[in-house]
Design a protein around this motif. Structure first.
Motif, PDB file in Angstrom:
ATOM      1  N   PHE A 377       0.841  -1.189   0.000  1.00 43.73           N
ATOM      2  CA  PHE A 377       0.000   0.000   0.000  1.00 43.73           C
ATOM      3  C   PHE A 377       0.882   1.247   0.000  1.00 43.73           C
ATOM      4  N   LYS A 378       0.563   2.177  -0.906  1.00 40.35           N
ATOM      5  CA  LYS A 378       1.260   3.462  -0.980  1.00 40.35           C
ATOM      6  C   LYS A 378       0.239   4.560  -0.691  1.00 40.35           C
ATOM      7  N   VAL A 379       0.423   5.224   0.426  1.00 43.12           N
ATOM      8  CA  VAL A 379      -0.554   6.205   0.902  1.00 43.12           C
ATOM      9  C   VAL A 379       0.034   7.601   0.779  1.00 43.12           C
ATOM     10  N   GLU A 380      -0.709   8.489   0.122  1.00 45.62           N
ATOM     11  CA  GLU A 380      -0.298   9.894   0.001  1.00 45.62           C
ATOM     12  C   GLU A 380      -0.706  10.626   1.272  1.00 45.62           C
ATOM     13  N   VAL A 381       0.319  11.108   2.001  1.00 45.71           N
ATOM     14  CA  VAL A 381       0.085  11.849   3.241  1.00 45.71           C
ATOM     15  C   VAL A 381       0.882  13.156   3.171  1.00 45.71           C
ATOM     16  N   PRO A 382       0.250  14.295   2.864  1.00 44.84           N
ATOM     17  CA  PRO A 382       0.984  15.561   2.813  1.00 44.84           C
ATOM     18  C   PRO A 382       1.654  15.868   4.150  1.00 44.84           C
ATOM     19  N   GLY A 383       2.930  16.230   4.096  1.00 44.34           N
ATOM     20  CA  GLY A 383       3.657  16.575   5.317  1.00 44.34           C
ATOM     21  C   GLY A 383       3.930  15.389   6.211  1.00 44.34           C
ATOM     22  N   LEU A 384       4.144  14.210   5.618  1.00 41.19           N
ATOM     23  CA  LEU A 384       4.398  13.003   6.415  1.00 41.19           C
ATOM     24  C   LEU A 384       5.702  13.154   7.198  1.00 41.19           C
ATOM     25  N   SER A 385       5.641  12.906   8.485  1.00 36.52           N
ATOM     26  CA  SER A 385       6.804  13.025   9.358  1.00 36.52           C
ATOM     27  C   SER A 385       7.009  11.728  10.123  1.00 36.52           C
TER      28      SER A 385
END
Length: 441
Positions: A377-385
């Motif tokens: 699974f590839k999840v787009e998460v803006p600002g992933l930290s």
């Protein structure tokens, strides 16, 4: 003392309303629904109050089953038990619990309410007593036929029709047995698992709750004898030497069960009434006789593009001839997740990102024992930290295990006496459900 009984759909539609004492108006229905929907969370309190009126409700079949009382000394536990028995009666007489079945059988349900409660006082909830008074015939949402499901087994598993009863066989009204319908009796062994597995793969908690449930479609049956495993034992102090131990920690029986042969031969004796009843309940804690059915091997990282990568390998440790069905893995993801791309190891799997629950749902319709499936699974998460990656997990699994019990409890035999005249069939079915199966990552 009960003032009113009413049944509401999940949307608040009035399906059934019966006022026994005239102590409150019909507007209490709207008051109840406003109170139950205004509360946050999935589990509203069972007992609620409005001025001098007390609402007691249960949720069954997606419906609200509500009783009201104005008596301050009324026992809420008695009313809860009454509502549970009412739902069991409606299920017995209508065949199933759903909004459609209640709408189609409203006349039958009103007749039941007239017989079981008189001016607010409970009279009886016994189907054996009521069968002499209930005259309204049930209306089935779909007619029962032995040929309606040619390839679907008792719990959805593909199997030969000649070896199983169709899934609708145990959901027809009990009145069909006195109208020339097939004489049948179903004994279901149902278990529910609650498991917690640590991030290192160590089993941290394992509880199993089970029950033996009987549903009788026979017009007359003087006695039924159910034989359990001879090596069945209750508690560690009662281990028996017949073979591999089948042990539970606690066990309770229906009041109609006679136990004079239980200690010596592990036989339950009872005279089943028409309809459904739970004859035995048991519990096992922290001591599974076999390994948990599923193991998860996760890899969580962040790629160069800032996306969250989750590579999951799920292994089914059931015996090779067994299979789990309706498997669903729920993986919580960080806040702000916007989209999902996926690579699954087989075409029958599916996955989706549900933004409202902030989780990825990985669905597997059938999972054979001794096999392993994987998903990327590839999840787009803006600002992933790094901090937000800690929000991933734990993984929750839901599933069904047909033809299998975790404890190993089996029915040795099922005998009826006297021998029933004419053709009769006896069905024994096993299934294990996941109540709460959590894997930390």
């Amino acid at each position: 003392m009960i003032s009113q009984v009413f049944i509401l759909s999940s949307k608040g539609d009035h399906l059934i309303y019966k006022d026994y004492r005239g102590e409150a108006g019909s507007d209490v229905i709207n008051i109840f629904y406003e109170k139950v929907t205004a509360l946050t969370g999935d589990q509203p309190p069972v007992v609620m109050s409005h001025k001098d009126l007390h609402f007691v409700h249960v949720r069954q079949g997606g419906l609200y089953w509500v009783a009201t009382t104005t008596a301050a000394d009324s026992s809420p536990f008695t009313i809860i038990e009454f509502l549970n028995r009412l739902t069991a009666l409606v299920k017995d007489y209508c065949g199933s619990l759903s909004e459609k079945s209640v709408q189609m059988n409203f006349a039958l349900i009103y007749e039941l309410l007239d017989e079981i409660v008189d001016y607010g006082y409970i009279q009886t909830t016994s189907s054996d007593v009521l069968k002499n008074f209930i005259q309204t015939e049930a209306v089935s949402s779909r007619p029962f036929s032995l040929f309606d499901l040619s390839n679907v087994g008792l719990f959805g598993a593909e199997t030969q029709q000649s070896k199983v009863a169709p899934s609708s066989a145990a959901t027809r009204p009990i009145q069909s047995s006195r109208e020339g319908g097939k004489s049948e009796i179903f004994v279901d062994v149902i278990e529910r698992m609650s498991v917690v597995i640590g991030s290192n793969g160590v089993l941290m908690k394992a509880d199993v709750e089970g029950e033996i449930r009987v549903k009788c479609y026979m017009p007359s049956c003087s006695e039924m004898r159910i034989g359990l495993n001879e090596e069945f034992s209750i508690g560690k102090s009662q281990l028996r030497g017949y073979g591999a131990a089948v042990r539970v920690d606690e066990c309770s029986f229906h009041q109609a069960v006679r136990l004079d042969e239980f200690d010596s031969h592990r036989i339950l004796r009872l005279c089943p009434s028409q309809g459904e009843q739970t004859v035995m309940q048991y519990q096992l804690s922290d001591d599974l006789p076999s390994a948990p059915p599923f193991r998860l091997f996760p890899t969580i990282e962040r790629d160069t593009g800032g996306r969250l990568l989750m590579y999951l390998k799920l292994r089914c440790d059931l015996p090779p001839k067994s299979a789990a069905i309706n498997v669903c893995a729920t993986i919580p993801v960080p806040k702000g997740s916007v989209s999902l791309s996926q690579e699954l190891s087989s075409p029958d799997q599916s996955a989706e990102l549900k933004l409202q629950s902030r989780a990825v749902h990985w669905m597997i319709p059938r999972f054979p024992g001794g096999t392993q499936l994987s998903a990327l699974f590839k999840v787009e998460v803006p600002g992933l930290s790094s901090a937000s990656m800690l929000e991933v997990g734990p993984v929750g699994l839901s599933f069904e295990l047909p033809k299998l019990t975790v404890t190993g409890l089996q029915i040795r035999f099922l005998r009826l006496s006297p021998i029933q005249p004419g053709p009769s069939q006896r069905w024994v079915r096993y299934v294990t459900h996941s109540d709460s199966y959590t894997i930390r990552i």
